[in-house]
Design a protein around this motif. Structure first.
Motif, PDB file in Angstrom:
ATOM      1  N   VAL A 197      32.590  48.134  35.950  1.00 20.56           N
ATOM      2  CA  VAL A 197      32.781  46.749  35.486  1.00 20.56           C
ATOM      3  C   VAL A 197      34.031  46.175  36.166  1.00 20.56           C
ATOM      4  CG1 VAL A 197      31.617  47.046  33.264  1.00 20.56           C
ATOM      5  CG2 VAL A 197      34.042  47.597  33.439  1.00 20.56           C
ATOM      6  N   TYR A 198      34.195  46.497  37.424  1.00 19.62           N
ATOM      7  CA  TYR A 198      35.471  46.245  38.096  1.00 19.62           C
ATOM      8  C   TYR A 198      36.007  44.814  37.927  1.00 19.62           C
ATOM      9  CZ  TYR A 198      39.165  46.776  41.521  1.00 19.62           C
ATOM     10  OH  TYR A 198      40.393  46.837  42.117  1.00 19.62           O
ATOM     11  N   GLU A 199      35.146  43.833  38.107  1.00 17.00           N
ATOM     12  CA  GLU A 199      35.625  42.442  38.031  1.00 17.00           C
ATOM     13  C   GLU A 199      36.048  42.046  36.620  1.00 17.00           C
ATOM     14  OE1 GLU A 199      36.308  40.745  40.620  1.00 17.00           O
ATOM     15  OE2 GLU A 199      35.417  42.243  41.953  1.00 17.00           O
ATOM     16  N   LYS A 200      35.473  42.703  35.624  1.00 18.53           N
ATOM     17  CA  LYS A 200      35.777  42.332  34.228  1.00 18.53           C
ATOM     18  C   LYS A 200      36.611  43.391  33.525  1.00 18.53           C
ATOM     19  CE  LYS A 200      31.556  41.807  32.796  1.00 18.53           C
ATOM     20  NZ  LYS A 200      30.439  41.604  31.881  1.00 18.53           N
ATOM     21  N   ARG A 201      37.160  44.335  34.286  1.00 20.52           N
ATOM     22  CA  ARG A 201      37.784  45.509  33.653  1.00 20.52           C
ATOM     23  C   ARG A 201      38.947  45.149  32.729  1.00 20.52           C
ATOM     24  NH1 ARG A 201      39.754  44.756  38.637  1.00 20.52           N
ATOM     25  NH2 ARG A 201      41.799  45.520  39.301  1.00 20.52           N
ATOM     26  N   CYS A 202      39.729  44.128  33.106  1.00 21.85           N
ATOM     27  CA  CYS A 202      40.896  43.803  32.277  1.00 21.85           C
ATOM     28  C   CYS A 202      40.503  43.075  30.990  1.00 21.85           C
ATOM     29  CB  CYS A 202      41.898  42.991  33.086  1.00 21.85           C
ATOM     30  SG  CYS A 202      42.557  43.931  34.478  1.00 21.85           S
ATOM     31  N   GLU A 203      39.344  42.412  31.037  1.00 23.57           N
ATOM     32  CA  GLU A 203      38.829  41.775  29.812  1.00 23.57           C
ATOM     33  C   GLU A 203      38.277  42.826  28.873  1.00 23.57           C
ATOM     34  OE1 GLU A 203      35.769  38.733  30.434  1.00 23.57           O
ATOM     35  OE2 GLU A 203      36.743  38.444  32.388  1.00 23.57           O
ATOM     36  N   LEU A 204      37.504  43.752  29.436  1.00 26.41           N
ATOM     37  CA  LEU A 204      36.832  44.754  28.602  1.00 26.41           C
ATOM     38  C   LEU A 204      37.785  45.843  28.121  1.00 26.41           C
ATOM     39  CD1 LEU A 204      33.553  45.027  30.684  1.00 26.41           C
ATOM     40  CD2 LEU A 204      33.797  44.075  28.384  1.00 26.41           C
ATOM     41  N   VAL A 205      38.791  46.139  28.939  1.00 23.74           N
ATOM     42  CA  VAL A 205      39.783  47.162  28.557  1.00 23.74           C
ATOM     43  C   VAL A 205      41.167  46.531  28.720  1.00 23.74           C
ATOM     44  CG1 VAL A 205      40.651  49.490  29.029  1.00 23.74           C
ATOM     45  CG2 VAL A 205      38.251  48.967  29.429  1.00 23.74           C
ATOM     46  N   PRO A 206      41.669  45.893  27.665  1.00 18.08           N
ATOM     47  CA  PRO A 206      42.937  45.164  27.777  1.00 18.08           C
ATOM     48  C   PRO A 206      44.102  46.015  28.286  1.00 18.08           C
ATOM     49  CG  PRO A 206      41.839  44.617  25.731  1.00 18.08           C
ATOM     50  CD  PRO A 206      41.053  45.729  26.335  1.00 18.08           C
ATOM     51  N   SER A 207      44.034  47.313  28.081  1.00 20.32           N
ATOM     52  CA  SER A 207      45.134  48.166  28.564  1.00 20.32           C
ATOM     53  C   SER A 207      45.002  48.515  30.042  1.00 20.32           C
ATOM     54  CB  SER A 207      45.194  49.454  27.742  1.00 20.32           C
ATOM     55  OG  SER A 207      43.976  50.153  27.863  1.00 20.32           O
ATOM     56  N   CYS A 208      43.918  48.093  30.682  1.00 17.13           N
ATOM     57  CA  CYS A 208      43.724  48.385  32.104  1.00 17.13           C
ATOM     58  C   CYS A 208      44.609  47.439  32.919  1.00 17.13           C
ATOM     59  CB  CYS A 208      42.263  48.196  32.495  1.00 17.13           C
ATOM     60  SG  CYS A 208      41.925  48.638  34.213  1.00 17.13           S
ATOM     61  N   LEU A 209      45.499  48.010  33.683  1.00 16.67           N
ATOM     62  CA  LEU A 209      46.441  47.185  34.444  1.00 16.67           C
ATOM     63  C   LEU A 209      45.957  46.972  35.867  1.00 16.67           C
ATOM     64  CD1 LEU A 209      49.838  48.673  33.282  1.00 16.67           C
ATOM     65  CD2 LEU A 209      48.861  46.463  32.671  1.00 16.67           C
ATOM     66  N   LYS A 210      46.116  45.751  36.320  1.00 14.03           N
ATOM     67  CA  LYS A 210      45.690  45.424  37.679  1.00 14.03           C
ATOM     68  C   LYS A 210      46.859  45.698  38.625  1.00 14.03           C
ATOM     69  CE  LYS A 210      43.281  41.699  39.978  1.00 14.03           C
ATOM     70  NZ  LYS A 210      42.758  40.350  39.843  1.00 14.03           N
ATOM     71  N   LEU A 211      46.668  46.655  39.502  1.00 11.76           N
ATOM     72  CA  LEU A 211      47.747  46.984  40.444  1.00 11.76           C
ATOM     73  C   LEU A 211      47.897  45.908  41.506  1.00 11.76           C
ATOM     74  CD1 LEU A 211      47.575  50.706  41.605  1.00 11.76           C
ATOM     75  CD2 LEU A 211      49.365  49.565  40.297  1.00 11.76           C
ATOM     76  N   SER A 212      49.135  45.647  41.864  1.00 16.08           N
ATOM     77  CA  SER A 212      49.379  44.684  42.935  1.00 16.08           C
ATOM     78  C   SER A 212      50.644  45.119  43.668  1.00 16.08           C
ATOM     79  CB  SER A 212      49.566  43.284  42.352  1.00 16.08           C
ATOM     80  OG  SER A 212      50.834  43.213  41.716  1.00 16.08           O
ATOM     81  N   PRO A 213      50.905  44.567  44.852  1.00 14.23           N
ATOM     82  CA  PRO A 213      52.155  44.939  45.543  1.00 14.23           C
ATOM     83  C   PRO A 213      53.376  44.625  44.685  1.00 14.23           C
ATOM     84  CG  PRO A 213      50.680  43.786  47.029  1.00 14.23           C
ATOM     85  CD  PRO A 213      50.081  43.651  45.652  1.00 14.23           C
ATOM     86  N   GLY A 214      53.228  43.691  43.748  1.00  9.56           N
ATOM     87  CA  GLY A 214      54.374  43.292  42.931  1.00  9.56           C
ATOM     88  C   GLY A 214      54.669  44.201  41.752  1.00  9.56           C
ATOM     89  N   ASN A 215      53.703  45.050  41.363  1.00 12.90           N
ATOM     90  CA  ASN A 215      53.995  45.867  40.179  1.00 12.90           C
ATOM     91  C   ASN A 215      53.861  47.363  40.420  1.00 12.90           C
ATOM     92  OD1 ASN A 215      51.273  46.410  40.155  1.00 12.90           O
ATOM     93  ND2 ASN A 215      50.812  45.246  38.313  1.00 12.90           N
ATOM     94  N   VAL A 216      53.444  47.770  41.602  1.00 14.28           N
ATOM     95  CA  VAL A 216      53.201  49.193  41.825  1.00 14.28           C
ATOM     96  C   VAL A 216      54.464  50.021  41.640  1.00 14.28           C
ATOM     97  CG1 VAL A 216      53.540  49.210  44.347  1.00 14.28           C
ATOM     98  CG2 VAL A 216      51.984  50.828  43.309  1.00 14.28           C
ATOM     99  N   ASP A 217      55.610  49.417  41.873  1.00 13.90           N
ATOM    100  CA  ASP A 217      56.867  50.169  41.714  1.00 13.90           C
ATOM    101  C   ASP A 217      57.189  50.459  40.254  1.00 13.90           C
ATOM    102  OD1 ASP A 217      57.244  47.374  41.413  1.00 13.90           O
ATOM    103  OD2 ASP A 217      59.408  47.687  41.513  1.00 13.90           O
ATOM    104  N   LYS A 218      56.554  49.725  39.344  1.00 13.93           N
ATOM    105  CA  LYS A 218      56.882  49.894  37.928  1.00 13.93           C
ATOM    106  C   LYS A 218      55.953  50.867  37.214  1.00 13.93           C
ATOM    107  CE  LYS A 218      58.852  45.325  37.557  1.00 13.93           C
ATOM    108  NZ  LYS A 218      58.548  44.886  38.931  1.00 13.93           N
TER     109      LYS A 218
END
Ligand code: SF4
Length: 129
Positions: free
Chosen positions: A58-79
């Motif tokens: 459900v890749y495109e809807k993963r953050c809706e279906l699993v609110p704890s699923c974090l979307k990785l980006s160059p801006g947050n990978v360090d955290k």
């Protein structure tokens, strides 16, 4: 003061996605010790993980279906220190390529088959995480 290294290259959404090795390790269910903040990995994988394709179903809807699923980006990978050490993004950020790359294929059970109150019984020591 120690400054954090940054990912300087700019990525298109496609080139960012291509970095992923589809190991599935970030889709393992993790438990956090409320007192210490320590993260424990289980051998239970997210209910939406397709082990045949080694991808989120459900890749495109993963953050809706699993609110704890974090979307990785160059801006947050360090955290995201809880990401597996062998995650391609973490290796890129920390400049620490690991010699062996493994996946979770054939080594996990689905969240669909494990009652929530039994998750603790599934904490495992993933030596190749
Ligand atoms: S742990 Fe990293 S490399 Fe592996 S599937 Fe997740 S994002 Fe991709």
């Amino acid at each position: 003061m120690v400054s954090q290294p940054k990912i300087c290259r700019s990525y298109t959404p496609e080139s960012w996605e291509r970095i992923c090795r589809r190991c599935g390790k970030c889709c393992l269910i993790k438990l956090e010790d409320e007192d210490t903040g320590e993260i424990y990995y289980t051998n239970v994988v997210c209910r939406y993980f397709d082990e045949e394709k080694m991808a989120c179903s459900v890749y495109e809807k993963r953050c809706e279906l699993v609110p704890s699923c974090l979307k990785l980006s160059p801006g947050n990978v360090d955290k995201l220190k809880w990401m597996p050490k062998t995650c391609a993004y973490r290796e890129l950020f920390e400049k620490s390529p690991s010699p062996v790359h493994s996946t979770i294929k054939g080594r996990v059970v689905s969240e669909r088959d494990v009652p929530e109150d039994e998750l603790e019984d599934h904490i495992v020591d993933w030596e190749d995480l």
